[in-house]
Design an enzyme around this catalytic site. Structure first.
Site, PDB file in Angstrom:
ATOM      1  N   GLN A 127      -3.610   0.826  -0.408  1.00 38.43           N
ATOM      2  CA  GLN A 127      -4.806   0.318   0.217  1.00 38.43           C
ATOM      3  C   GLN A 127      -5.608  -0.843  -0.487  1.00 38.43           C
ATOM      4  OE1 GLN A 127      -6.390   4.692  -0.151  1.00 38.43           O
ATOM      5  NE2 GLN A 127      -7.965   4.013   1.164  1.00 38.43           N
ATOM      6  N   ARG A 169      -6.542   4.899   4.280  1.00 39.60           N
ATOM      7  CA  ARG A 169      -5.141   5.381   4.050  1.00 39.60           C
ATOM      8  C   ARG A 169      -4.200   5.434   5.347  1.00 39.60           C
ATOM      9  NH1 ARG A 169      -8.775   8.760   1.158  1.00 39.60           N
ATOM     10  NH2 ARG A 169      -8.436   8.689  -1.053  1.00 39.60           N
ATOM     11  N   VAL A 204       3.856  11.102  -2.593  1.00 39.68           N
ATOM     12  CA  VAL A 204       2.566  10.655  -3.054  1.00 39.68           C
ATOM     13  C   VAL A 204       1.766   9.742  -2.320  1.00 39.68           C
ATOM     14  CG1 VAL A 204       1.075   9.958  -5.176  1.00 39.68           C
ATOM     15  CG2 VAL A 204       3.152  11.402  -5.452  1.00 39.68           C
ATOM     16  N   SER A 205       2.939   8.686  -1.863  1.00 42.99           N
ATOM     17  CA  SER A 205       2.288   7.275  -1.089  1.00 42.99           C
ATOM     18  C   SER A 205       1.497   7.814   0.075  1.00 42.99           C
ATOM     19  CB  SER A 205       3.708   6.590  -0.987  1.00 42.99           C
ATOM     20  OG  SER A 205       4.431   6.567  -1.665  1.00 42.99           O
ATOM     21  N   ASN A 206       0.633   6.768   0.443  1.00 37.11           N
ATOM     22  CA  ASN A 206      -0.496   7.220   1.461  1.00 37.11           C
ATOM     23  C   ASN A 206       0.085   6.602   2.989  1.00 37.11           C
ATOM     24  OD1 ASN A 206      -2.442   8.788   0.353  1.00 37.11           O
ATOM     25  ND2 ASN A 206      -3.295   7.130  -0.831  1.00 37.11           N
ATOM     26  N   PRO A 207      -0.394   7.159   3.879  1.00 34.19           N
ATOM     27  CA  PRO A 207      -1.077   8.420   4.118  1.00 34.19           C
ATOM     28  C   PRO A 207      -0.211   9.503   3.789  1.00 34.19           C
ATOM     29  CG  PRO A 207      -0.705   7.586   6.102  1.00 34.19           C
ATOM     30  CD  PRO A 207      -0.030   6.584   5.305  1.00 34.19           C
ATOM     31  N   ASP A 221      -8.368  15.250  -4.942  1.00 32.87           N
ATOM     32  CA  ASP A 221      -9.666  15.326  -4.178  1.00 32.87           C
ATOM     33  C   ASP A 221     -10.353  16.702  -4.770  1.00 32.87           C
ATOM     34  OD1 ASP A 221      -8.938  13.436  -1.379  1.00 32.87           O
ATOM     35  OD2 ASP A 221      -7.661  14.559  -2.335  1.00 32.87           O
ATOM     36  N   ARG A 267     -11.678  15.973  -8.182  1.00 31.79           N
ATOM     37  CA  ARG A 267     -12.939  15.158  -7.865  1.00 31.79           C
ATOM     38  C   ARG A 267     -14.177  16.185  -7.439  1.00 31.79           C
ATOM     39  NH1 ARG A 267      -9.744  10.357  -4.472  1.00 31.79           N
ATOM     40  NH2 ARG A 267      -9.289   9.317  -6.308  1.00 31.79           N
ATOM     41  N   HIS A 317      -5.799  14.477   3.281  1.00 31.87           N
ATOM     42  CA  HIS A 317      -6.226  13.754   1.839  1.00 31.87           C
ATOM     43  C   HIS A 317      -6.906  12.218   2.597  1.00 31.87           C
ATOM     44  CE1 HIS A 317      -6.140  11.639  -1.695  1.00 31.87           C
ATOM     45  NE2 HIS A 317      -5.364  10.701  -1.445  1.00 31.87           N
ATOM     46  N   THR A 337      -6.165   3.138  -7.634  1.00 31.49           N
ATOM     47  CA  THR A 337      -6.484   4.557  -8.428  1.00 31.49           C
ATOM     48  C   THR A 337      -5.151   5.126  -8.934  1.00 31.49           C
ATOM     49  OG1 THR A 337      -6.327   6.006  -6.676  1.00 31.49           O
ATOM     50  CG2 THR A 337      -8.396   5.129  -6.721  1.00 31.49           C
TER      51      THR A 337
HETATM   52  P1  NAD Z   1       1.761  -0.394  -6.487  1.00 31.84           P
HETATM   53  O1  NAD Z   1       1.795  -1.613  -5.434  1.00 31.84           O
HETATM   54  O2  NAD Z   1       1.354  -0.627  -7.901  1.00 31.84           O
HETATM   55  O3  NAD Z   1       3.298   0.155  -6.515  1.00 31.84           O
HETATM   56  C1  NAD Z   1       3.955   0.393  -5.629  1.00 31.84           C
HETATM   57  C2  NAD Z   1       5.398   0.287  -6.027  1.00 31.84           C
HETATM   58  O4  NAD Z   1       6.365   0.471  -4.942  1.00 31.84           O
HETATM   59  C3  NAD Z   1       5.790  -1.352  -6.457  1.00 31.84           C
HETATM   60  O5  NAD Z   1       6.487  -1.088  -7.661  1.00 31.84           O
HETATM   61  C4  NAD Z   1       6.866  -1.692  -5.217  1.00 31.84           C
HETATM   62  O6  NAD Z   1       7.882  -2.483  -5.727  1.00 31.84           O
HETATM   63  C5  NAD Z   1       7.434  -0.272  -5.149  1.00 31.84           C
HETATM   64  N1  NAD Z   1       8.175  -0.148  -3.790  1.00 31.84           N
HETATM   65  C6  NAD Z   1       7.903  -0.581  -2.538  1.00 31.84           C
HETATM   66  N2  NAD Z   1       9.044  -0.367  -1.679  1.00 31.84           N
HETATM   67  C7  NAD Z   1       9.999   0.259  -2.263  1.00 31.84           C
HETATM   68  C8  NAD Z   1      10.924   0.725  -2.039  1.00 31.84           C
HETATM   69  N3  NAD Z   1      11.551   0.756  -0.744  1.00 31.84           N
HETATM   70  N4  NAD Z   1      11.701   1.234  -2.926  1.00 31.84           N
HETATM   71  C9  NAD Z   1      11.515   1.523  -4.057  1.00 31.84           C
HETATM   72  N5  NAD Z   1      10.110   0.945  -4.751  1.00 31.84           N
HETATM   73  C10 NAD Z   1       9.528   0.400  -3.773  1.00 31.84           C
HETATM   74  O7  NAD Z   1       1.020   0.866  -5.809  1.00 31.84           O
HETATM   75  P2  NAD Z   1       0.364   2.128  -6.605  1.00 31.84           P
HETATM   76  O8  NAD Z   1      -1.167   1.832  -6.855  1.00 31.84           O
HETATM   77  O9  NAD Z   1       1.324   2.708  -7.371  1.00 31.84           O
HETATM   78  O10 NAD Z   1       0.345   3.219  -4.997  1.00 31.84           O
HETATM   79  C11 NAD Z   1       1.375   3.664  -4.910  1.00 31.84           C
HETATM   80  C12 NAD Z   1       1.008   4.484  -3.416  1.00 31.84           C
HETATM   81  O11 NAD Z   1       0.391   5.715  -3.858  1.00 31.84           O
HETATM   82  C13 NAD Z   1       0.228   3.760  -2.457  1.00 31.84           C
HETATM   83  O12 NAD Z   1       0.520   4.043  -1.036  1.00 31.84           O
HETATM   84  C14 NAD Z   1      -0.998   4.521  -2.618  1.00 31.84           C
HETATM   85  O13 NAD Z   1      -1.958   4.670  -1.476  1.00 31.84           O
HETATM   86  C15 NAD Z   1      -0.494   5.897  -2.956  1.00 31.84           C
HETATM   87  N6  NAD Z   1      -1.678   6.809  -3.730  1.00 31.84           N
HETATM   88  C16 NAD Z   1      -1.614   7.900  -3.569  1.00 31.84           C
HETATM   89  C17 NAD Z   1      -2.539   8.991  -3.969  1.00 31.84           C
HETATM   90  C18 NAD Z   1      -2.750  10.221  -3.631  1.00 31.84           C
HETATM   91  O14 NAD Z   1      -3.865  10.859  -4.149  1.00 31.84           O
HETATM   92  N7  NAD Z   1      -1.725  10.632  -2.828  1.00 31.84           N
HETATM   93  C19 NAD Z   1      -3.470   8.271  -4.921  1.00 31.84           C
HETATM   94  C20 NAD Z   1      -3.334   7.073  -5.394  1.00 31.84           C
HETATM   95  C21 NAD Z   1      -2.369   6.102  -4.645  1.00 31.84           C
END
Ligand code: NAD
Length: 330
Positions: A99, A105, A135-138, A165, A168, A192, A247
């Site tokens: 985000q 998300r 883990v990735s969002n949403p 959450d 938290r 989430h 985060t």
């Molecule tokens: P970031 O930008 O630091 O890292 C993302 C990484 O993904 C980058 O290194 C990028 O090169 C890699 N990437 C992108 N496409 C790819 C692919 N096809 N194959 C392999 N690698 C690829 O982002 P971040 O801060 O690490 O966040 C990552 C994700 O986690 C986001 O979607 C974020 O919203 C989510 N997130 C989820 C929670 C949760 O509670 N579920 C909490 C925090 C963040």
């Protein structure tokens, strides 16, 4: 003496070829790398493979992490490929867009669904037989996407859901009630995201229902305080992202809890996201409910005795996720 240099850590090959309890992390960004760091310190993985579309970034993170291995339990950590998923116990997907300040998300749905589609395809091609943790969002939408596209049993595709959450909420309650968060059981369920729900009717402190505790404590008016605490939980990620852009510490520690529940077959109860066949009319939607988590993923989902308002709110939350998934025409 021949061969002594072969023991030097090689970022591409790792340092301990005998390792078990293997975790593959796809996405070596802030979340993936911080999770790997937390796993080195606290977790029970014995082999960690980190991969990213940016191979140099993954290698840099691995080298940095390897430089501390003299001070951790023996863990093999190296750059991986999708072939590593074949014998992995857990594959954790942290790849994709995050985000931007002000974005929700759900705004990430299209971008990250396309990424997850490609990643799941590669994981399945490897002959993966473990648990897939999204883990990735949403995260709920993507858990559902991953389940649908992978063809894996629903138990083996989970999302980190509201594990973060719930931490938290417990942390806020801990500060508010001045009691250790570990003695407070309170869970966030549903999405989430902005429609998440606090299951107040099942919350407890030191073994007593939290409502009863509030009746005795009388320090605040729970009817106005509870909604404010939930609002703070909902706002938490926005507040952090506005200040530092992402985060990652809280989620990394949450992921270690889920990882150990799987690797050690702990049967631990965690509010992970999974696709529900039919939960009080919620059909084929991924969202979080407290679930028993072990080596096979979600062993069973608890049917919490929610009050009517809470159940309605979870059903509304399910509708938010479902409508988002439908737009993807999987
Ligand atoms: P970031 O930008 O630091 O890292 C993302 C990484 O993904 C980058 O290194 C990028 O090169 C890699 N990437 C992108 N496409 C790819 C692919 N096809 N194959 C392999 N690698 C690829 O982002 P971040 O801060 O690490 O966040 C990552 C994700 O986690 C986001 O979607 C974020 O919203 C989510 N997130 C989820 C929670 C949760 O509670 N579920 C909490 C925090 C963040």
């Amino acid at each position: 003496m021949a061969g002594c240099c072969a023991a030097e850590p090689d970022p591409l090959r790792g340092v301990n070829s005998m390792a078990k309890d293997k975790v593959v992390i796809i996405g070596a960004g802030s979340v993936g790398a911080t999770y790997a760091f937390a796993l080195l310190q606290e977790g029970h993985a014995r082999e960690i493979a980190l991969l990213d579309m940016d191979g140099e970034r993954a290698l840099g993170e691995v080298m940095d992490l390897q430089h501390g291995l003299a001070y951790t339990r023996p863990v093999a950590i190296r750059v991986g490929t999708y072939a590593d998923c074949r014998d992995a116990d857990l594959v954790v997907v942290t790849a994709g867009a995050k985000q931007k300040p002000g974005e929700t998300r759900l705004d990430l749905t299209n971008r990250n669904a396309a990424i997850v589609r490609q990643i799941v395809h590669e994981i399945q091609r490897s002959g993966f037989g473990g648990v897939l943790l999204m883990v990735s969002n949403p995260v709920d939408v993507l858990t559902q996407v991953a389940w649908k596209l992978s063809g894996l049993p629903r138990a083996r595709v989970i999302g980190s859901g509201t594990v973060l959450d719930s931490s938290r909420l417990r942390t806020l309650l801990s500060a508010h009630c001045r009691a250790d968060a570990r003695n407070i059981h309170a869970v966030i369920i549903g999405e989430h995201g902005d429609s998440e729900v606090a299951a107040w009717s099942t919350a407890s402190l030191g073994g007593m229902p939290i409502r009863d505790y509030c009746d005795q404590c009388r320090n605040c008016d729970p009817d106005s305080r509870y909604p404010r605490l939930l609002e703070e939980v909902k706002r938490a990620a926005y507040e952090v992202i506005a200040r530092k852009g992402a985060t990652y510490y809280g989620i990394a520690l949450s992921l270690v809890q889920i990882t150990d529940a799987v690797l050690r077959d702990e049967h631990r109860i965690l509010p992970v996201s999974s696709v529900h066949e039919n939960y009080h009319g919620i059909q084929e939607v991924a969202l979080s409910l407290p679930a028993v988590v072990g080596r096979q993923g979600v062993e069973r989902v608890l049917d919490l005795p929610l009050d009517e308002e809470e159940l309605r709110a979870v059903q509304d939350s399910a509708r938010v996720i479902k409508s988002q998934v439908e737009k993807l025409h999987l």
